[in-house]
Design a protein around this motif. Sequence first.
Motif, PDB file in Angstrom:
ATOM      1  N   GLU A 215      -2.498-104.728   4.611  1.00 23.11           N
ATOM      2  CA  GLU A 215      -2.148-105.149   5.809  1.00 23.11           C
ATOM      3  C   GLU A 215      -0.754-105.889   5.868  1.00 23.11           C
ATOM      4  OE1 GLU A 215      -3.848-104.121   8.695  1.00 23.11           O
ATOM      5  OE2 GLU A 215      -5.306-103.162   7.618  1.00 23.11           O
ATOM      6  N   ARG A 216      -0.570-106.901   5.024  1.00 19.27           N
ATOM      7  CA  ARG A 216       0.612-107.486   5.052  1.00 19.27           C
ATOM      8  C   ARG A 216       0.841-108.177   3.874  1.00 19.27           C
ATOM      9  NH1 ARG A 216       0.413-109.729   9.495  1.00 19.27           N
ATOM     10  NH2 ARG A 216       1.965-111.605   9.390  1.00 19.27           N
ATOM     11  N   PRO A 217       2.237-108.466   3.516  1.00 15.14           N
ATOM     12  CA  PRO A 217       2.520-108.992   2.272  1.00 15.14           C
ATOM     13  C   PRO A 217       1.658-110.164   1.681  1.00 15.14           C
ATOM     14  CG  PRO A 217       4.420-108.726   3.449  1.00 15.14           C
ATOM     15  CD  PRO A 217       3.341-108.228   4.562  1.00 15.14           C
ATOM     16  N   LYS A 218       1.206-111.051   2.402  1.00 19.72           N
ATOM     17  CA  LYS A 218       0.256-112.218   1.741  1.00 19.72           C
ATOM     18  C   LYS A 218      -1.066-111.730   1.271  1.00 19.72           C
ATOM     19  CE  LYS A 218       2.798-116.125   2.578  1.00 19.72           C
ATOM     20  NZ  LYS A 218       3.281-116.805   1.675  1.00 19.72           N
ATOM     21  N   ALA A 219      -1.434-110.433   1.588  1.00 20.98           N
ATOM     22  CA  ALA A 219      -2.722-110.042   0.992  1.00 20.98           C
ATOM     23  C   ALA A 219      -2.658-109.751  -0.196  1.00 20.98           C
ATOM     24  CB  ALA A 219      -3.129-108.969   1.798  1.00 20.98           C
ATOM     25  N   LEU A 220      -1.210-109.724  -0.916  1.00 23.66           N
ATOM     26  CA  LEU A 220      -1.178-109.532  -2.429  1.00 23.66           C
ATOM     27  C   LEU A 220      -0.927-110.828  -3.289  1.00 23.66           C
ATOM     28  CD1 LEU A 220       1.918-106.821  -2.286  1.00 23.66           C
ATOM     29  CD2 LEU A 220      -0.577-106.384  -2.850  1.00 23.66           C
ATOM     30  N   GLY A 221      -1.158-111.961  -2.134  1.00 25.29           N
ATOM     31  CA  GLY A 221      -1.135-113.369  -2.803  1.00 25.29           C
ATOM     32  C   GLY A 221      -0.267-114.369  -2.279  1.00 25.29           C
ATOM     33  N   ASP A 222      -0.198-115.405  -2.620  1.00 26.22           N
ATOM     34  CA  ASP A 222       0.841-116.547  -2.188  1.00 26.22           C
ATOM     35  C   ASP A 222       1.718-116.620  -3.265  1.00 26.22           C
ATOM     36  OD1 ASP A 222       2.358-118.449  -0.876  1.00 26.22           O
ATOM     37  OD2 ASP A 222       0.645-119.978  -1.512  1.00 26.22           O
ATOM     38  N   ILE A 223       2.520-115.478  -3.359  1.00 22.34           N
ATOM     39  CA  ILE A 223       3.716-115.275  -4.370  1.00 22.34           C
ATOM     40  C   ILE A 223       4.997-115.421  -4.014  1.00 22.34           C
ATOM     41  CG2 ILE A 223       4.462-113.835  -6.228  1.00 22.34           C
ATOM     42  CD1 ILE A 223       1.622-112.636  -6.067  1.00 22.34           C
ATOM     43  N   ARG A 224       5.856-116.173  -4.807  1.00 26.03           N
ATOM     44  CA  ARG A 224       7.263-116.165  -4.288  1.00 26.03           C
ATOM     45  C   ARG A 224       8.039-114.888  -4.329  1.00 26.03           C
ATOM     46  NH1 ARG A 224      12.265-116.989  -6.720  1.00 26.03           N
ATOM     47  NH2 ARG A 224      13.662-118.210  -5.809  1.00 26.03           N
ATOM     48  N   GLY A 225       8.576-114.457  -3.108  1.00 24.32           N
ATOM     49  CA  GLY A 225       9.187-113.100  -3.029  1.00 24.32           C
ATOM     50  C   GLY A 225       8.256-112.031  -2.704  1.00 24.32           C
ATOM     51  N   VAL A 226       6.876-112.135  -2.255  1.00 22.33           N
ATOM     52  CA  VAL A 226       5.922-110.987  -1.985  1.00 22.33           C
ATOM     53  C   VAL A 226       6.394-110.432  -0.981  1.00 22.33           C
ATOM     54  CG1 VAL A 226       4.470-112.362  -0.495  1.00 22.33           C
ATOM     55  CG2 VAL A 226       3.579-110.668  -1.849  1.00 22.33           C
ATOM     56  N   ALA A 227       7.337-110.460  -0.159  1.00 24.23           N
ATOM     57  CA  ALA A 227       7.746-109.884   0.842  1.00 24.23           C
ATOM     58  C   ALA A 227       8.656-108.602   0.327  1.00 24.23           C
ATOM     59  CB  ALA A 227       8.466-110.390   2.020  1.00 24.23           C
ATOM     60  N   TYR A 228       9.327-108.937  -0.624  1.00 23.99           N
ATOM     61  CA  TYR A 228       9.974-107.773  -1.357  1.00 23.99           C
ATOM     62  C   TYR A 228       9.293-106.930  -2.344  1.00 23.99           C
ATOM     63  CZ  TYR A 228      13.972-110.758   0.031  1.00 23.99           C
ATOM     64  OH  TYR A 228      14.805-111.523   0.669  1.00 23.99           O
ATOM     65  N   ILE A 229       8.234-107.563  -2.912  1.00 19.93           N
ATOM     66  CA  ILE A 229       7.078-106.914  -3.750  1.00 19.93           C
ATOM     67  C   ILE A 229       6.225-105.888  -2.905  1.00 19.93           C
ATOM     68  CG2 ILE A 229       5.156-107.042  -5.291  1.00 19.93           C
ATOM     69  CD1 ILE A 229       6.131-109.886  -6.000  1.00 19.93           C
ATOM     70  N   TYR A 230       6.114-106.279  -1.859  1.00 21.53           N
ATOM     71  CA  TYR A 230       5.334-105.289  -0.611  1.00 21.53           C
ATOM     72  C   TYR A 230       6.193-104.305  -0.384  1.00 21.53           C
ATOM     73  CZ  TYR A 230       2.457-104.474   3.490  1.00 21.53           C
ATOM     74  OH  TYR A 230       1.970-103.991   4.582  1.00 21.53           O
ATOM     75  N   GLY A 231       7.347-104.412  -0.228  1.00 22.87           N
ATOM     76  CA  GLY A 231       8.315-103.352   0.223  1.00 22.87           C
ATOM     77  C   GLY A 231       8.426-102.310  -0.893  1.00 22.87           C
ATOM     78  N   MET A 232       8.500-102.817  -2.233  1.00 18.90           N
ATOM     79  CA  MET A 232       8.669-102.225  -3.690  1.00 18.90           C
ATOM     80  C   MET A 232       7.495-101.201  -3.847  1.00 18.90           C
ATOM     81  SD  MET A 232      10.592-104.975  -5.694  1.00 18.90           S
ATOM     82  CE  MET A 232       9.883-104.169  -7.415  1.00 18.90           C
ATOM     83  N   PHE A 233       6.102-102.020  -3.643  1.00 21.86           N
ATOM     84  CA  PHE A 233       4.921-101.004  -4.102  1.00 21.86           C
ATOM     85  C   PHE A 233       4.796-100.078  -3.034  1.00 21.86           C
ATOM     86  CE2 PHE A 233       2.416-104.980  -6.183  1.00 21.86           C
ATOM     87  CZ  PHE A 233       3.527-104.852  -7.484  1.00 21.86           C
ATOM     88  N   TYR A 234       4.963-100.529  -1.798  1.00 21.19           N
ATOM     89  CA  TYR A 234       4.844 -99.256  -0.611  1.00 21.19           C
ATOM     90  C   TYR A 234       5.895 -98.107  -0.995  1.00 21.19           C
ATOM     91  CZ  TYR A 234       5.273 -96.583   3.833  1.00 21.19           C
ATOM     92  OH  TYR A 234       5.320 -95.670   4.660  1.00 21.19           O
ATOM     93  N   ARG A 235       7.060 -98.284  -1.483  1.00 24.27           N
ATOM     94  CA  ARG A 235       8.173 -97.352  -1.820  1.00 24.27           C
ATOM     95  C   ARG A 235       7.636 -96.401  -3.075  1.00 24.27           C
ATOM     96  NH1 ARG A 235      13.887 -95.941  -1.105  1.00 24.27           N
ATOM     97  NH2 ARG A 235      13.973 -94.088  -2.109  1.00 24.27           N
ATOM     98  N   PHE A 236       7.095 -97.173  -4.083  1.00 22.40           N
ATOM     99  CA  PHE A 236       6.477 -96.842  -5.293  1.00 22.40           C
ATOM    100  C   PHE A 236       5.106 -95.852  -5.019  1.00 22.40           C
ATOM    101  CE2 PHE A 236       8.337-100.613  -7.820  1.00 22.40           C
ATOM    102  CZ  PHE A 236       9.650-100.164  -7.740  1.00 22.40           C
ATOM    103  N   GLY A 237       4.651 -96.070  -4.009  1.00 17.86           N
ATOM    104  CA  GLY A 237       3.193 -95.142  -3.653  1.00 17.86           C
ATOM    105  C   GLY A 237       2.060 -96.356  -4.261  1.00 17.86           C
ATOM    106  N   LEU A 238       2.267 -97.346  -4.642  1.00 19.56           N
ATOM    107  CA  LEU A 238       1.127 -98.025  -5.163  1.00 19.56           C
ATOM    108  C   LEU A 238       0.039 -98.865  -3.949  1.00 19.56           C
ATOM    109  CD1 LEU A 238       2.906-100.399  -7.787  1.00 19.56           C
ATOM    110  CD2 LEU A 238       1.994 -97.869  -8.117  1.00 19.56           C
ATOM    111  N   ILE A 239       0.899 -98.607  -2.794  1.00 20.00           N
ATOM    112  CA  ILE A 239      -0.058 -99.442  -1.643  1.00 20.00           C
ATOM    113  C   ILE A 239       0.222 -98.337  -0.443  1.00 20.00           C
ATOM    114  CG2 ILE A 239      -0.254-101.631  -2.634  1.00 20.00           C
ATOM    115  CD1 ILE A 239       1.979-102.554  -0.340  1.00 20.00           C
ATOM    116  N   ASP A 240      -0.646 -98.684   0.454  1.00 18.87           N
ATOM    117  CA  ASP A 240      -0.391 -97.894   1.803  1.00 18.87           C
ATOM    118  C   ASP A 240      -0.151 -99.154   2.726  1.00 18.87           C
ATOM    119  OD1 ASP A 240       0.267 -96.165   3.583  1.00 18.87           O
ATOM    120  OD2 ASP A 240      -1.639 -95.066   3.667  1.00 18.87           O
ATOM    121  N   VAL A 241       0.515 -98.824   3.891  1.00 12.74           N
ATOM    122  CA  VAL A 241       0.660 -99.804   4.833  1.00 12.74           C
ATOM    123  C   VAL A 241      -0.070 -99.457   6.365  1.00 12.74           C
ATOM    124  CG1 VAL A 241       2.493-100.900   3.659  1.00 12.74           C
ATOM    125  CG2 VAL A 241       2.885 -99.330   5.536  1.00 12.74           C
TER     126      VAL A 241
END
Length: 257
Positions: A215-241
């Motif tokens: 649903e949102r970046p924070k769902a991946l954890g309270d991690i520094r830079g998770v907003a960027y990781i969220y975008g990367m994972f979506y582009r990589f096809g590891l997650i859907d949004v």
Amino acid sequence: MKKTRKPGGGRKKLKPEYDAGKNLKEQMDAAATLYGEDCSLQSIGDALNLNPIKVRKLLITAGVYESEVAEKVKKTFEEYREIQDYKTSILSTANTLQLSKASVTSYLPYKKGVYFPSTAEKEKISVGAERQRRYRVMKRWKADPTEENLWGVVVAYAGVKFKTYSGLPFSYEIKKGRNGEYTKELWIDRREKSKSLAWSSIVLALGNIKDEVVERPKALGDIRGVAYIYGMFYRFGLIDVPDEVKEKMGHPKDRKK
């Protein structure tokens, strides 16, 4: 009296417009692009009017062709090349691997032109070869989802444009240390300032994927830079949004390159 040849003199080119290096690069780029579309060596050869063996040699020169035989020839040849000249190294490789001289040569990159190994900087390879490199590492990751293979994906996508949850564009670069190896740190370049993102943070977020749709970046954890990781994972096809987020981040059909 014998005439002295003028500096720069000599036989003129029959085709001054012909550039072997340029032609080789164009063929290499075209072959790599088709190879990235899962075309066979034969079909690529038919499209470019080349035989499959030459197509394979082009792909090896581009650094995108992988096979057990190609790897053995490359490794064996390079070992002999440290102590022997080029021709002798080919003969030694042929004898060691029980291959013909022609077979060994067919698995080596072209001497004329530039050889782009799989570790070459992206600035030095063609667009087609770069796209093919990303396709191959992603395919490897999907077949064997290890941390090492994911790191290969991350390295291959350096410099590619991503978008955050809110639609802000960003990219990242990875620097090399004194030993020539990539450091496990990504430098996010968005607008004026660059921020660092640790590889350990990416691995941590990967382990926090619970559902296909995140649903949102924070769902991946309270991690520094998770907003960027969220975008990367979506582009990589590891997650859907969520669908409404895709409007800002781009639909999967827009993420092919």
